[in-house]
Design a protein around this motif. Structure first.
Motif, PDB file in Angstrom:
ATOM      1  N   GLU A1086       0.845  -1.201   0.000  1.00 19.14           N
ATOM      2  CA  GLU A1086       0.000   0.000   0.000  1.00 19.14           C
ATOM      3  C   GLU A1086       0.883   1.256   0.000  1.00 19.14           C
ATOM      4  O   GLU A1086       0.658   2.186  -0.766  1.00 19.14           O
ATOM      5  CB  GLU A1086      -0.871  -0.017   1.254  1.00 19.14           C
ATOM      6  N   LYS A1087       1.884   1.225   0.858  1.00 26.94           N
ATOM      7  CA  LYS A1087       2.750   2.398   0.939  1.00 26.94           C
ATOM      8  C   LYS A1087       3.503   2.591  -0.385  1.00 26.94           C
ATOM      9  O   LYS A1087       3.754   3.712  -0.820  1.00 26.94           O
ATOM     10  CB  LYS A1087       3.771   2.227   2.071  1.00 26.94           C
ATOM     11  N   GLN A1088       3.883   1.471  -1.005  1.00 26.88           N
ATOM     12  CA  GLN A1088       4.606   1.591  -2.267  1.00 26.88           C
ATOM     13  C   GLN A1088       3.712   2.151  -3.360  1.00 26.88           C
ATOM     14  O   GLN A1088       4.133   2.969  -4.177  1.00 26.88           O
ATOM     15  CB  GLN A1088       5.172   0.225  -2.673  1.00 26.88           C
ATOM     16  N   TRP A1089       2.423   1.711  -3.335  1.00 31.62           N
ATOM     17  CA  TRP A1089       1.519   2.269  -4.353  1.00 31.62           C
ATOM     18  C   TRP A1089       1.228   3.729  -4.060  1.00 31.62           C
ATOM     19  O   TRP A1089       0.998   4.523  -4.965  1.00 31.62           O
ATOM     20  CB  TRP A1089       0.215   1.459  -4.418  1.00 31.62           C
ATOM     21  N   ALA A1090       1.236   4.054  -2.754  1.00 30.55           N
ATOM     22  CA  ALA A1090       0.986   5.448  -2.386  1.00 30.55           C
ATOM     23  C   ALA A1090       2.003   6.339  -3.111  1.00 30.55           C
ATOM     24  O   ALA A1090       1.660   7.379  -3.652  1.00 30.55           O
ATOM     25  CB  ALA A1090       1.131   5.620  -0.883  1.00 30.55           C
ATOM     26  N   GLU A1091       3.220   5.870  -3.140  1.00 36.27           N
ATOM     27  CA  GLU A1091       4.258   6.663  -3.799  1.00 36.27           C
ATOM     28  C   GLU A1091       3.912   6.871  -5.275  1.00 36.27           C
ATOM     29  O   GLU A1091       4.052   7.958  -5.831  1.00 36.27           O
ATOM     30  CB  GLU A1091       5.606   5.931  -3.684  1.00 36.27           C
ATOM     31  N   THR A1092       3.461   5.787  -5.899  1.00 38.56           N
ATOM     32  CA  THR A1092       3.113   5.889  -7.322  1.00 38.56           C
ATOM     33  C   THR A1092       1.983   6.889  -7.531  1.00 38.56           C
ATOM     34  O   THR A1092       1.991   7.690  -8.468  1.00 38.56           O
ATOM     35  CB  THR A1092       2.695   4.500  -7.827  1.00 38.56           C
ATOM     36  N   TRP A1093       1.005   6.811  -6.612  1.00 37.90           N
ATOM     37  CA  TRP A1093      -0.151   7.716  -6.711  1.00 37.90           C
ATOM     38  C   TRP A1093       0.330   9.166  -6.641  1.00 37.90           C
ATOM     39  O   TRP A1093      -0.032  10.016  -7.449  1.00 37.90           O
ATOM     40  CB  TRP A1093      -1.110   7.393  -5.549  1.00 37.90           C
ATOM     41  N   VAL A1094       1.210   9.397  -5.660  1.00 35.81           N
ATOM     42  CA  VAL A1094       1.759  10.748  -5.468  1.00 35.81           C
ATOM     43  C   VAL A1094       2.394  11.252  -6.772  1.00 35.81           C
ATOM     44  O   VAL A1094       2.117  12.343  -7.254  1.00 35.81           O
ATOM     45  CB  VAL A1094       2.861  10.681  -4.384  1.00 35.81           C
ATOM     46  N   LEU A1095       3.203  10.383  -7.326  1.00 28.90           N
ATOM     47  CA  LEU A1095       3.942  10.772  -8.518  1.00 28.90           C
ATOM     48  C   LEU A1095       3.018  11.098  -9.682  1.00 28.90           C
ATOM     49  O   LEU A1095       3.182  12.095 -10.386  1.00 28.90           O
ATOM     50  CB  LEU A1095       4.789   9.567  -8.899  1.00 28.90           C
ATOM     51  N   THR A1096       2.060  10.200  -9.855  1.00 23.32           N
ATOM     52  CA  THR A1096       1.174  10.351 -11.008  1.00 23.32           C
ATOM     53  C   THR A1096       0.378  11.643 -10.884  1.00 23.32           C
ATOM     54  O   THR A1096       0.260  12.425 -11.831  1.00 23.32           O
ATOM     55  CB  THR A1096       0.230   9.143 -11.065  1.00 23.32           C
ATOM     56  N   LEU A1097      -0.171  11.840  -9.674  1.00 19.33           N
ATOM     57  CA  LEU A1097      -1.008  13.023  -9.468  1.00 19.33           C
ATOM     58  C   LEU A1097      -0.171  14.290  -9.712  1.00 19.33           C
ATOM     59  O   LEU A1097      -0.592  15.203 -10.422  1.00 19.33           O
ATOM     60  CB  LEU A1097      -1.538  13.012  -8.022  1.00 19.33           C
ATOM     61  N   ALA A1098       1.022  14.275  -9.154  1.00 22.22           N
ATOM     62  CA  ALA A1098       1.882  15.454  -9.315  1.00 22.22           C
ATOM     63  C   ALA A1098       2.176  15.693 -10.794  1.00 22.22           C
ATOM     64  O   ALA A1098       2.164  16.818 -11.276  1.00 22.22           O
ATOM     65  CB  ALA A1098       3.186  15.238  -8.564  1.00 22.22           C
ATOM     66  N   GLY A1099       2.435  14.595 -11.493  1.00 23.19           N
ATOM     67  CA  GLY A1099       2.758  14.715 -12.907  1.00 23.19           C
ATOM     68  C   GLY A1099       1.624  15.335 -13.695  1.00 23.19           C
ATOM     69  O   GLY A1099       1.808  16.248 -14.494  1.00 23.19           O
ATOM     70  N   VAL A1100       0.417  14.815 -13.446  1.00 26.44           N
ATOM     71  CA  VAL A1100      -0.733  15.334 -14.198  1.00 26.44           C
ATOM     72  C   VAL A1100      -0.928  16.808 -13.865  1.00 26.44           C
ATOM     73  O   VAL A1100      -1.144  17.641 -14.754  1.00 26.44           O
ATOM     74  CB  VAL A1100      -1.997  14.512 -13.861  1.00 26.44           C
ATOM     75  N   ALA A1101      -0.830  17.128 -12.572  1.00 27.72           N
ATOM     76  CA  ALA A1101      -1.035  18.522 -12.179  1.00 27.72           C
ATOM     77  C   ALA A1101      -0.022  19.422 -12.879  1.00 27.72           C
ATOM     78  O   ALA A1101      -0.351  20.499 -13.362  1.00 27.72           O
ATOM     79  CB  ALA A1101      -0.889  18.654 -10.667  1.00 27.72           C
ATOM     80  N   ARG A1102       1.219  18.931 -12.953  1.00 25.70           N
ATOM     81  CA  ARG A1102       2.238  19.762 -13.566  1.00 25.70           C
ATOM     82  C   ARG A1102       1.903  20.034 -15.025  1.00 25.70           C
ATOM     83  O   ARG A1102       2.063  21.129 -15.534  1.00 25.70           O
ATOM     84  CB  ARG A1102       3.611  19.094 -13.443  1.00 25.70           C
ATOM     85  N   ILE A1103       1.423  18.989 -15.694  1.00 26.50           N
ATOM     86  CA  ILE A1103       1.100  19.184 -17.113  1.00 26.50           C
ATOM     87  C   ILE A1103      -0.047  20.183 -17.239  1.00 26.50           C
ATOM     88  O   ILE A1103      -0.026  21.070 -18.095  1.00 26.50           O
ATOM     89  CB  ILE A1103       0.754  17.831 -17.751  1.00 26.50           C
ATOM     90  N   PHE A1104      -1.047  20.059 -16.366  1.00 30.37           N
ATOM     91  CA  PHE A1104      -2.148  21.013 -16.397  1.00 30.37           C
ATOM     92  C   PHE A1104      -1.635  22.424 -16.196  1.00 30.37           C
ATOM     93  O   PHE A1104      -2.098  23.370 -16.816  1.00 30.37           O
ATOM     94  CB  PHE A1104      -3.166  20.673 -15.288  1.00 30.37           C
ATOM     95  N   ASN A1105      -0.694  22.539 -15.304  1.00 32.33           N
ATOM     96  CA  ASN A1105      -0.175  23.871 -14.999  1.00 32.33           C
ATOM     97  C   ASN A1105       0.606  24.442 -16.180  1.00 32.33           C
ATOM     98  O   ASN A1105       0.324  25.524 -16.668  1.00 32.33           O
ATOM     99  CB  ASN A1105       0.735  23.752 -13.776  1.00 32.33           C
ATOM    100  N   THR A1106       1.589  23.638 -16.658  1.00 33.64           N
ATOM    101  CA  THR A1106       2.507  24.223 -17.652  1.00 33.64           C
ATOM    102  C   THR A1106       1.895  24.279 -19.042  1.00 33.64           C
ATOM    103  O   THR A1106       2.290  25.089 -19.865  1.00 33.64           O
ATOM    104  CB  THR A1106       3.799  23.397 -17.731  1.00 33.64           C
ATOM    105  N   ARG A1107       0.934  23.376 -19.321  1.00 35.66           N
ATOM    106  CA  ARG A1107       0.426  23.322 -20.688  1.00 35.66           C
ATOM    107  C   ARG A1107      -0.990  23.892 -20.799  1.00 35.66           C
ATOM    108  O   ARG A1107      -1.710  23.567 -21.717  1.00 35.66           O
ATOM    109  CB  ARG A1107       0.404  21.865 -21.177  1.00 35.66           C
ATOM    110  N   ARG A1108      -1.362  24.738 -19.830  1.00 36.58           N
ATOM    111  CA  ARG A1108      -2.752  25.167 -19.832  1.00 36.58           C
ATOM    112  C   ARG A1108      -3.116  25.926 -21.094  1.00 36.58           C
ATOM    113  O   ARG A1108      -4.229  25.806 -21.615  1.00 36.58           O
ATOM    114  CB  ARG A1108      -2.998  26.058 -18.611  1.00 36.58           C
ATOM    115  N   TYR A1109      -2.155  26.663 -21.621  1.00 34.44           N
ATOM    116  CA  TYR A1109      -2.462  27.441 -22.826  1.00 34.44           C
ATOM    117  C   TYR A1109      -2.755  26.526 -24.002  1.00 34.44           C
ATOM    118  O   TYR A1109      -3.359  26.925 -24.969  1.00 34.44           O
ATOM    119  CB  TYR A1109      -1.299  28.376 -23.146  1.00 34.44           C
ATOM    120  N   LEU A1110      -2.275  25.269 -23.931  1.00 27.60           N
ATOM    121  CA  LEU A1110      -2.613  24.316 -24.998  1.00 27.60           C
ATOM    122  C   LEU A1110      -3.928  23.609 -24.678  1.00 27.60           C
ATOM    123  O   LEU A1110      -4.688  23.239 -25.574  1.00 27.60           O
ATOM    124  CB  LEU A1110      -1.515  23.246 -25.123  1.00 27.60           C
ATOM    125  N   LEU A1111      -4.164  23.383 -23.369  1.00 25.64           N
ATOM    126  CA  LEU A1111      -5.328  22.579 -22.996  1.00 25.64           C
ATOM    127  C   LEU A1111      -6.606  23.403 -23.025  1.00 25.64           C
ATOM    128  O   LEU A1111      -7.669  22.899 -23.373  1.00 25.64           O
ATOM    129  CB  LEU A1111      -5.134  21.995 -21.592  1.00 25.64           C
TER     130      LEU A1111
END
Length: 1691
Positions: A1086-1111
């Protein structure tokens, strides 16, 4: 002008002559009057000559007969004294060369008379010598007479005379011949007509010779006559002569003046006709002699024994052969034959010794030997003289071993005795004693079958320094030391070899250079080939053919004899130096034979060396400790054979042989031809026994562990090993200088050796012999420049070796093969490889072939080779790329970790360094290979690193986008065309997209697969890479692709991860495989998947942030936003600290978005159309985001293109606001959920962590920027709840050390910082906001003041029980209350600041903010010392002072409105509580601290005196009354009538009292007293004070008197000091006030104190004294003169 003819010298001569003559006349005065007279007339004569002539010397010479006459007469007296005087005078005249021929004749006659009378013999000899050496006036008869005179003196009875005479004779003979040489020089220019010399027997008339030559001729002829015991012709008057002396004279003449004999036919004739027959005749007794007949049967006419003569004859022969060989060819043949005969065993020892010395003299003259060979050996019917000499030396040496020297046995060492019982084999079969005892040095010697012959140091190399040929003084034959003859013979052989080889090699070299220059050939020396393919005869000069025949004949004549003798000596040698020399001789001979193409003799010498190496054959079974051999065994090992029997021993001699072989092969490899086989086999054997192992590049290095159990190496050989291995390497390095044919001989020899070794290594895993393989490698490496001619045989053989079952063998095969490939690729060929693809593929081919071999060790080598090729050659592989990538891709998952790892290293190198150099079509292969390594489950690190490589690849695509795109499109067009021609569809993944986009999609596909890998580390890495790639390079995607990326890639991934995380196993994982410990934060799935969840969420958020002018233009952005917020909320509220915190970070990230300034790409768009961008205040600024879309490179244009493809969608302001309010709602939900205290409290209660709460609060400022326009009081209330809740949350004890560095340090936690920041942002916004917003100020003050109270009353969190940090145990699940003091204090500072800004605001005034502040501050102020932190009350005081300084004026302003009425009592109580606190200061308070605290109290009183009392009319009366009471209390504070011990201990606040007192007085006197009550209060206070002082002083004086010597108690002293100080203060104050304000009664009371004070003077305490002084001084102002009129109002 020479020394004897200078004017000074002449003058001196004249004086001396006159002196001599005077002396003579004196001596002869009595006895010899005629002589006296002659002398006196002589004086007159000399004077006359001197006076008359200018050239005095010439004149003297003319008259020399007369001048000499008196002296000759003097000699005639035969009186010793007179004779000596005369001889001296005559010598002086001769040395000045003033003696004429006639005079000289007279002198010689006179000397002859003296000689016959045996007078002054030494003086005579001296005189003769001077006479003959100064000039040439004496010749012919006179000369012969002078010479006879010397000879006769040689045979007198007196020893000294004899010797002097002998020396004189020698010198005179030399002088005679020197005259000939000088004469020849003089007449060199004039050529005589040669006169035919008749063989006339009359020797006296040699008419053709010049005078000096004639003398010499006559002299030499007579010497021959004398030696032959015949009467002389010219030397008339000889009485006796010895043969030895005659022979010596002959020898010296022949030796010193060979040119005379060679230039004058008459002399040459003498040599042939007289000297040679004489020598041969004199030799005859020696020839006939046989050892055994003890008495000599010699018929020699001279009765001397014959050693001296024989020895001298040999010397003469040596000279004759050396100097006159060309004249005396036939005679020399006889001499040489004689010499050879003298070596026979039946000749006496001394004869053999001198004969061998003579032969040695010949051996050092190679040109002479060459002449012998030409004159005798090469003539049809002649004796083979040269061959005989060599063979004779050999037989001589053999005979010395066979016949033990009788009478010399004592010299043989004791071991010979045991030889009979020893081994009957050669003496070398047993090794010598390993360590020769302490200081015993072993003599160098030869030892053979029990015969021990020492080696003496007889001569220097190359020079024949004889011992017995020089014994001219010996008459008896000397005893020859044992070993002498052997040593000389040994040196003969060495010098012979050295001389011949040096000479022939030199001439060969010359001949070769000549033939090269004449024929301009470029081939290597023709001698290198086996079958003597010489340049055709037409090219060869006649001369060279002749020379070559001579060389071959010389070698053929001597090699058999030499080899036999040298082999025998080598066998017998026990001395390292001797062995070295023998081997060197064999080596040079082998090389010479090779160069001359004499195969048989070459191989014979090489075989001899090889045999000498393996003397210690395989048959040695035992090692006996003592033996007759002196050879030191240096190594013992197993023989190189299939079934090794016993052990092999190497002695130091074997090692020497080895060195020689190495030298031979190294220096003369070109002439070895088929002998290579022999040489290499022997070297291999040595290498095997010494345990040398191949190292890098095929060089052999000493192996660390030697395999054989029986291998022993001594230290001597250990130190030699590096040297041997070095020579071995150099040997093969020199193969680069061989011609192609010789090189093939070498390669073939190595291959066949290697095949033998392979056969031996089959079927067992014993250590194989790797010599051949290592050397093939070494040879290949040095012949890189012509590698094509040997590549196929070389690599073909090595590939066979690589398949060998013996692991060591194949390992080396692979090592050699890969080294060669690498070297081949790095070598700078001509033309270079880049222009010679055929060669490049030829070199790379064996590498591909290795893939067919299944042995993993070979594959490892193959991959390592690939790696190194990449490192050195990667940028020039070109067409070789598919081959190289193929080798990497051929590795499968089941092929073991190390293979995979190595293959992967290669891939890494390709990706890091070589993507730009390979064709773009290979990029797809690289992505596939990298992806496949990610999925290999053998080795986690490789999977992770391969993901890193995918990232690097993507980076590369990005940087080189345009180039790759161009190339791919070109390629695509070609493929498309081909597909159309075939009529099929172009089949490739993601087809509709352009090829470059497909490359990206392949990459994303690979990474997507890896993002849900079962291994957490891989997931993590792949996730990071995926998002980084999309983030960094997503701009290259077509705009339409983004829709897919968001919904199909990103949200799909989020869903899968959320699902996996919520269903993951909570079981603890014990360890991470092997011995890796897993950190407790990762020990469940569970803790190991938690890490993956963290990463994925952060990644998506970053793309939303940096690529908003495209999205945003995509149309369904608001749905996507809601989905994203939903994911963030669910993650933030998950009961996992890590996930929740990360969710907030993502939240923060997407909130930093500002509506993009779209002008960046299209500056021409009028701004009117654009959305108005909300003003950004605080942390977020437009620039921090601008980076993501302000591109200046070609990619910027590309984005422009994508955007330009559809008109920009202009988002509604409303829609934008909706997005933000959606975010606020999410934030509020997260906040209220997470800060609500739990209802139940057990151990498992989930309490949010500090970082989480911090992050949560930190989000608010950014969010607020976007919603502030609609932010209401209601929202403020919601915010307050969350802030308060967040601050109240306790920390778990195990986190406390990280959040609170230590309890004592006053720091804010980041959460507290964040809370204050949030409020700060709010108040700043309110400050610039509208009127309607300013009503929020009081609410903010309330919030802050609530925080201030935390300093004394920390908040509660539900029912949770918290402990003080000091009592919490670090590792238990307990909750710790924070230290709120810093937070409260910071809040207080904020309050003060804020109040300073807003004191006059309507809302602030009406909501009674000032009163609330005072009320809140009263808490810490009244607690004072009891506060949790001392800083709190200090800060509270200073804050109070600041607030009052601003607030009081405002309060006075609004006095009439009554809004501040309730504040005054609050303020009075606060003062009261603070100044007269109930808490006691701590015991450890220092004096300084106490004084500081007192000064704070003083400040408060000063504030009262400046800010409150002056404005009493605006202030409520009861308040002023309270203040007065307080001041009164303060000034009398320490004077309370009950002085207890404790009160004094609390150090009295003197300063404070003083200030209170001053203030009180000032207020009493200086103000117009408004109420009588106030004035009364102060006056009353004064009289009480004065009365009290009087009492204290009286009591003190009493006590002081009574106590005598004892000091008074401390408190009493303190009290009196205080009283005195109070008095002085009072007087000061009274003086300052207006006179009309002071009561006369008061003055009277003050003056009344004076006498009492004076009485105190006697006190003993110094402190009291100084205080008293201060109190008394002011009284001076009361002193007046007795009352008189007051003038001008001055007293």
């Amino acid at each position: 002008m020479s020394g004897t003819s200078s004017p000074e010298a002449v003058k001196k001569l004249l004086e001396n002559m006159q002196g001599d003559l005077r002396g003579l006349s004196l001596e002869c005065r009595k006895k010899f009057p005629p002589v006296k007279e002659a002398a006196e007339s002589g004086i007159i004569k000399v004077k006359t000559i001197a006076a008359r002539n200018t050239d005095i010397l010439a004149a003297l010479k003319e008259n020399s007969s007369e001048v000499v006459q008196p002296f000759l007469m003097g000699c005639g007296t035969k009186e010793p004294k007179i004779t000596q005087l005369c001889l001296a005078a005559i010598q002086r005249l001769m040395s000045h060369e003033v003696v004429s021929e006639a005079a000289a004749g007279n002198i010689i006659n006179m000397l002859w008379q003296l000689m016959e009378n045996s007078l002054e013999e030494l003086k005579l000899l001296q005189t003769v010598l001077v006479l003959l050496t100064t000039n040439t006036v004496v010749h012919d008869e006179a000369l012969s007479k002078a010479i006879v005179l010397c000879f006769r003196l040689h045979f007198t009875k007196d020893n000294i005379t004899n010797n002097t005479a002998a020396a004189t004779v020698r010198q005179v003979v030399t002088v005679v011949f020197e005259r000939v040489v000088a004469e020849d020089e003089r007449y060199k220019g004039t050529v005589d007509q040669p006169v035919a010399v008749q063989g006339n027997s009359n020797r006296r008339s040699v008419s053709t010779l010049k005078p000096c030559a004639k003398d010499a001729y006559m002299l030499f002829q007579d010497l021959c006559q004398l030696v032959n015991a015949d009467a002389p012709y010219w030397l008339v008057g000889m009485t006796e002569m010895t043969r030895t002396f005659g022979l010596e004279l002959l020898e010296s003449v022949l030796n010193d003046f060979p040119q005379v004999f060679l230039q004058h036919q008459e002399f040459s004739f003498l040599l042939k006709e007289r000297v040679c027959p004489l020598v041969i005749k004199l030799f005859s007794p020696n020839i006939k002699f046989r050892q055994g007949s003890s008495t000599s049967s010699s018929p020699a006419p001279v009765e001397k024994p014959y050693f001296p003569i024989c020895m001298r004859l040999l010397r003469v022969v040596s000279v004759l052969i050396k100097q006159f060989y060309s004249l005396l060819v036939t005679e020399c043949e006889i001499f040489l034959s004689l010499l050879v005969k003298f070596l026979d065993a039946d000749k006496p020892q001394w004869l053999r010794a001198v004969a061998v010395e003579s032969i040695h003299r010949l051996c050092v003259q190679p040109q002479l030997l060459r002449s012998f060979c030409q004159s005798y050996d090469m003539k049809q019917h002649s004796t083979k003289v040269f061959r005989d000499i060599v063979n004779a030396l050999g037989s001589f040496i053999q005979s010395l071993f066979l016949v033990p020297n009788t009478g010399n046995t004592s010299a043989t060492p004791s071991q010979t005795g045991s030889s009979a019982s020893g081994n009957t084999g050669s003496a070398q079969t047993n090794p010598g004693v390993l360590g020769m005892g302490g200081g015993a040095t072993v003599l160098p010697a030869f030892e053979y079958r029990g015969t021990w012959i020492p080696i003496l140091n007889v001569t220097v190399q190359g020079s024949a320094k004889a011992t017995y040929l020089e014994m001219l003084d010996k008459v008896e034959p000397p005893t020859i030391p044992e070993g002498y003859a052997m040593s000389v013979a040994f040196h003969c052989l060495l010098d012979l070899v050295r001389g011949i080889t040096t000479m022939i090699e030199g001439e060969l070299g010359e001949a070769e250079t000549v033939s090269h220059t004449t024929t301009e050939t470029t081939s290597l020396p023709a001698q290198s080939s086996e079958h003597q393919d010489l340049h055709s005869v037409s090219d060869q000069s006649e001369k060279e053919l002749v020379s070559r025949a001579v060389w071959e004949e010389m070698v053929n004549a001597c090699w058999c004899g030499l080899l036999a003798a040298l082999s025998l000596l080598l066998d017998a040698s026990t001395d390292e130096a001797a062995t070295e020399n023998i081997l060197k001789a064999e080596l040079t001979m082998a090389a010479l034979c090779g160069r001359l193409g004499l195969v048989t003799s070459r191989d014979a010498f090489i075989t001899a060396i090889c045999k000498a190496y393996s003397i210690q054959g395989q048959n040695v079974q035992m090692i006996s400790p003592s033996s007759e051999s002196h050879q030191q065994v240096v190594a013992v090992g197993q023989p190189l054979a299939l079934q090794p029997q016993g052990t092999v021993m190497l002695t130091s001699k074997n090692i020497q042989c080895m060195r020689t072989l190495l030298n031979l092969a190294h220096c003369h490899g070109a002439v070895l031809g088929t002998s290579w086989q022999l040489v290499l086999a022997t070297l291999q054997h040595l290498v095997w026994i010494l345990g040398l192992k191949p190292g890098v590049g095929g060089a052999l290095k000493p192996g660390r562990a030697v395999e054989g159990p029986s291998t022993v190496l001594t230290t001597a050989v250990m130190t030699d090993l590096p040297v041997i291995s070095n020579i071995l390497s150099r040997l093969f390095e020199s193969s680069q200088y061989l011609d192609d044919v010789s090189l093939h001989h070498l390669i073939n020899a190595l291959c066949s050796l290697s095949l033998e070794a392979m056969d031996m290594a089959y079927g067992n895993n014993k250590e194989p012999s790797l010599f051949a393989v290592a050397k093939l490698l070494e040879t290949g490496l040095v012949n890189m420049h012509r590698i094509e001619i040997l590549w196929r045989p070389l690599t073909g053989h090595l590939l066979e070796v690589c398949q060998h079952p013996n692991s060591r063998m194949r390992e080396w095969g692979a090592e050699a093969l890969t080294s060669l490939i690498k070297a081949g690729l790095t070598f700078s060929h001509d033309p270079p490889l880049s222009q010679n693809q055929r060669l490049q593929l030829l070199l790379l081919n064996p590498l591909k072939e290795l893939s067919n071999i299944s042995h993993p060790d070979i594959r490892i080598k193959q991959l390592e080779c690939v790696l190194q090729i990449l490192q050195s050659q990667g940028d020039s592989l070109g067409p070789g790329w598919p081959l190289v990538l193929g080798v990497m891709g051929a590795i499968r998952s089941d092929q073991g970790e190390s293979l995979i790892r190595t293959a992967f290293q290669c891939l890494q190198l390709v990706v890091t360094d070589f993507l730009p150099t390979m064709p773009c079509t290979c990029l797809q292969i690289v992505v596939e290979v990298a992806g496949s390594f990610g999925l290999h489950n053998q080795e986690l690190n490789i999977s992770l690193t391969s993901i890193g490589l995918l990232w690097n690849i993507s980076d590369y695509f990005f940087q080189r986008g345009e180039i790759i795109e161009k190339e791919l499109n070109k390629e695509e067009a070609v493929l498309q065309k081909q597909a159309e021609e075939r009529g099929v569809m172009l089949n490739r993944p993601f087809h509709p997209a352009p090829p470059f986009d497909c490359l990206w999609l392949c990459l994303y596909a690979k990474l997507g697969e890896l993002c849900v890998d079962p291994r957490p580390a891989v997931r993590k890495s792949a996730g990071q890479t995926l998002f980084s790639t999309i983030g960094a390079h997503g701009t290259l995607l077509q705009h339409s692709t983004w829709h897919t990326v968001i919904w199909k890639v990103l949200f799909h991934l989020l869903d899968r991860v959320r699902e996996s995380s919520t269903t993951a196993d909570k079981e603890k994982i014990e360890s991470g495989g092997g011995n890796i410990l897993i950190h407790h934060s990762r020990d469940t799935a569970e803790k190991q998947w938690a890490e993956t969840w963290v990463l994925t969420l952060a990644g998506v958020a970053r793309i939303f942030n940096t690529r908003r002018y495209l999205l945003q233009p995509l149309g369904d952005f608001s749905q996507a936003w809601d989905v994203l917020l939903d994911h963030i909320q669910s993650a933030a509220l998950s009961k996992n600290n890590e996930v929740s915190l990360a969710a907030l970070k993502s939240f923060q990230e997407i909130l930093q978005i500002v509506s993009p300034v779209r002008d960046s790409e299209k500056p021409d768009t009028p701004p009117a159309i654009n959305v108005s961008v909300p003003v950004v205040v605080g942390t977020t600024t437009a620039t921090s985001l601008g980076r993501s879309f302000m591109r200046t490179d070609s990619i910027g244009e590309r984005i422009g293109r994508y955007n330009g493809s559809e008109p920009p969608v202009i988002t509604d302001e409303i829609e934008d606001l909706n997005l933000w309010w959606a975010a606020w709602n999410s934030w509020y939900r997260i906040g209220s959920e997470s800060t609500r205290p739990p209802i139940t409290c057990d151990k498992l209660t989930f309490i949010p962590s500090q970082p989480f709460l911090t992050a949560l609060i930190q989000i608010f400022p950014a969010l607020y920027q976007h919603i502030k326009t609609g932010f209401s009081m209601d929202d403020l209330q919601k915010l307050g709840v969350i802030l308060h809740g967040a601050v109240s949350v306790p920390i778990s004890s195990d986190a406390s050390p990280f959040i609170l560095p230590s309890y004592t340090e006053a720091v804010l936690t980041s959460l507290q910082e964040a809370v204050l920041t949030a409020l700060d942002v709010l108040q700043k916004a309110i400050c610039v906001g509208s009127e309607s917003m300013q009503i929020m100020y009081p609410a903010i003050f309330d919030q802050l003041l609530a925080f201030v109270e935390f300093s004394c009353k920390p908040p509660q969190y539900g029912q949770l029980e918290t402990k003080h940090i000091a009592n919490a145990k670090y590792n238990q699940a307990e909750w710790v209350a924070l230290n709120y003091v810093p937070f409260a204090e910071r809040s207080l500072e904020v309050v003060v600041d804020l109040y300073q800004k807003t004191a006059c605001h309507k809302a602030v005034v009406t909501e009674k903010v000032l009163q609330n502040i005072i009320k809140t501050l009263r808490i810490p102020l009244s607690l004072k010392y009891s506060c949790p932190s001392e800083s709190t009350w200090k800060l509270a005081v200073s804050s109070l002072l600041k607030v009052l300084s601003i607030g009081l004026p405002v309060a006075r302003q609004h006095a009439s409105s009554g809004k501040f009425d309730s504040m005054w009592p609050e303020l009075a109580n606060t003062f009261e509580d603070f100044l007269f606190t109930k808490s006691t200061p701590p015991d450890n308070l220092s004096i300084q601290e106490f004084q500081k605290n007192e000064s704070i109290d003083v400040e408060v009183v000063q504030l009262i005196s400046t800010e409150i009392l002056p404005y009493a009319n605006f202030i409520p009366k009861e308040f002023v009354g309270q203040i007065m009471t307080m001041l009164n209390k303060g000034s009398i504070h320490s004077q309370s009538s009950s002085f207890t011990e404790a009160e004094i201990d609390i150090r009295m606040r003197e300063e404070f009292s003083k200030v209170c007192f001053e203030t009180l007085l000032q207020f009493s006197f200086s103000n117009k007293v408004t109420t009588p009550q106030e004035g009364y209060i102060s006056r009353m206070a004064l009289s009480v004070l004065l009365k009290r002082s009087q009492d204290v002083l009286h009591r003190y004086i009493e006590d002081e008197r009574l106590s005598g010597k004892c000091p008074l108690p401390r408190q009493q002293v303190t009290e009196i000091i205080f009283v005195l100080k109070a008095v002085s203060t009072l007087i000061d104050s009274l003086k300052k006030t207006q006179p009309e304000n002071v009561d006369a009664n008061t003055w009277a009371q003050v003056i009344a104190l004076y006498p009492t004070l004076v009485e105190c003077i006697t006190c003993s305490s110094s402190e009291v004294c100084s205080a008293l002084k201060e109190a008394l001084v002011p009284f001076k102002d009361f002193m007046h003169p007795p009352a008189s009129k007051v003038q001008n109002g001055e007293s």
